[in-house]
Scaffold this active site. Structure first.
Site, PDB file in Angstrom:
ATOM      1  CE  LYS A 189       1.516   7.740  10.226  1.00 18.24           C
ATOM      2  NZ  LYS A 189       1.555   6.741  11.306  1.00 18.24           N
ATOM      3  CG  ASP A 249      -8.765  -6.149   0.079  1.00 16.66           C
ATOM      4  OD1 ASP A 249      -9.760  -5.560  -0.407  1.00 16.66           O
ATOM      5  OD2 ASP A 249      -8.018  -6.891  -0.588  1.00 16.66           O
TER       6      ASP A 249
HETATM    7 MN    MN Z   1      -8.931  -3.270  -3.464  1.00 14.31          MN
END
Ligand code: MN
Ligand code: IPM
Length: 371
Positions: A189, A249
């Protein structure tokens, strides 16, 4: 090869999935004539319960004196503010990462063709995706100063990175890209964060020594979108600790189930192999947890020690289990197979040596698969 492996199965479904990874490694040891010695040790909530410490000294000493760590999962059922951050079960893993000097968490994302329909994403988007996330795990907001004022109304987590922390993982990412599709994407970022700007500067400098590797810089919000819109564009994604945790994830959605994803955490002297999923306590001791992420973590362990034929054999066995639908219910809701059966099938497949003699029909009637 002789390997001493610390087995830290931890909490939740950790023990049952690590058991299946051990079965696969034991089968490999027999077939390829290696000696793998496992030593079990406590970590996480179970370690707190038995010793008062999420990373007992005995466990740490064992890990410092073994070739590799096979890790399960750690965590408390509740992860909210009622748990003191400094003594929570996951501190066992965080302290271990730090004590072993582990800095690069490597997470491959490559869906199985037979499971493409499991993903909520369209087949044409995810088909042929093959990238790997290099997540920095020794720094950033996980390990920098944390504060909360006395009234408990103002809190802060510092996010600090040193140039050296960035340099070592960046080289690893570029070296990996050279053996793959020659592309590194730094996710940061840099429009807001000083740490991100430092990452960009260091990565730009290092990229000059890898002229054949294309380098690209993406802001994390845009990258999060691109990972599910067009995942095929990626080869090696390099990123800091928290972004890597979140994006990996997210990327698991491409493979259809988080229970499929392994990881390797690499340091200069140690290495630890663990599934990316959590404790999944609802499934504990129900024989329903998917052991594949843990078994594939064992395959990454083999690869780490240069045992390529051996790791290939594990990948082949997992592929076979998926092809024949010998999988847990997260992959096939009608499956009659549990954690143990999937683990046995994979170990038996490895032991059967010759595919020709492998009678897959037997699997369905619960007979031995070794002729
Ligand atoms: Mn994790
Ligand atoms: C992971 C986990 C860990 C992390 C937790 C258990 C500390 O979520 O390995 O992705 O955040 O690194």
């Amino acid at each position: 090869m002789n390997l001493k492996i610390a087995a830290l199965s931890g909490d939740g479904i950790g023990p049952e999935v690590v058991l299946q990874a051990k079965k696969a490694l034991n089968a490999i040891a027999i077939v390829f004539d290696h000696e793998f010695i496992f030593e079990d040790a406590l970590i996480g909530a179970i370690a707190i319960e038995k010793t008062g410490n999420p990373l007992p000294e005995q466990t740490l000493n064992l890990c410092l004196n073994t070739d590799a760590v096979l890790f399960g999962t750690v965590g408390a059922v509740s992860q909210g503010p009622e748990i003191d951050i400094k003594s929570s079960p996951i501190q066992g893993l965080l302290k271990l990462r730090q004590a072993l000097g582990l800095y690069a968490n490597v997470r491959p994302i490559k869906p199985y063709n037979d499971l493409l329909d499991l993903s909520p994403l369209k087949r044409k988007i995810i088909e042929d995706t093959d990238f790997v996330i290099f997540r920095e795990i020794s720094g950033g907001s996980y390990f920098s100063e944390k504060k909360i004022n006395e009234q408990g109304t103002i809190a802060s987590d510092l996010c600090e990175y040193t140039e050296n922390e960035i340099i070592r993982i960046t080289h690893l990412a570029f070296k990996t890209a050279q053996k793959r599709k020659n592309k590194v994407t730094l996710v940061d970022k840099a429009s807001i964060l000083e740490t991100s700007r430092l990452w960009r500067k260091v990565v730009k400098e290092i990229s000059a020594s890898y002229p054949e590797v294309a380098v690209e810089f993406l802001l994390v919000d845009y990258a999060a979108m691109q990972i599910i819109m067009n995942p095929k564009q990626f080869d090696v994604i390099l990123t800091e600790n928290l972004f890597g945790d979140i994006l990996s994830d997210e990327a698991s959605v491409i493979t259809g189930a988080i229970g499929l994803l392994p990881s390797a955490s690499i340091g200069n002297e140690s290495a630890l192999f663990e599934p990316i999923h959590g404790i999944f306590s609802e499934a504990k001791r129900k024989n329903i947890a998917n052991p594949i992420a843990s078994i594939l973590s064992a395959a990454m362990l083999l690869e780490h020690f240069g045992l390529h034929l051996e790791s290939e054999k594990v990948y082949e066995a997992v592929q076979k289990a998926i092809e024949l639908n010998v999988v847990t219910a997260d992959l096939n809701p009608y499956s009659k197979f549990g954690t143990n059966e999937v683990g046995d099938f994979i170990a038996n497949y490895i032991l059967s040596k010759d595919d020709l003699y492998f009678k897959s029909d037997n699997v369905y009637i619960g007979q031995s698969t070794i002729v």
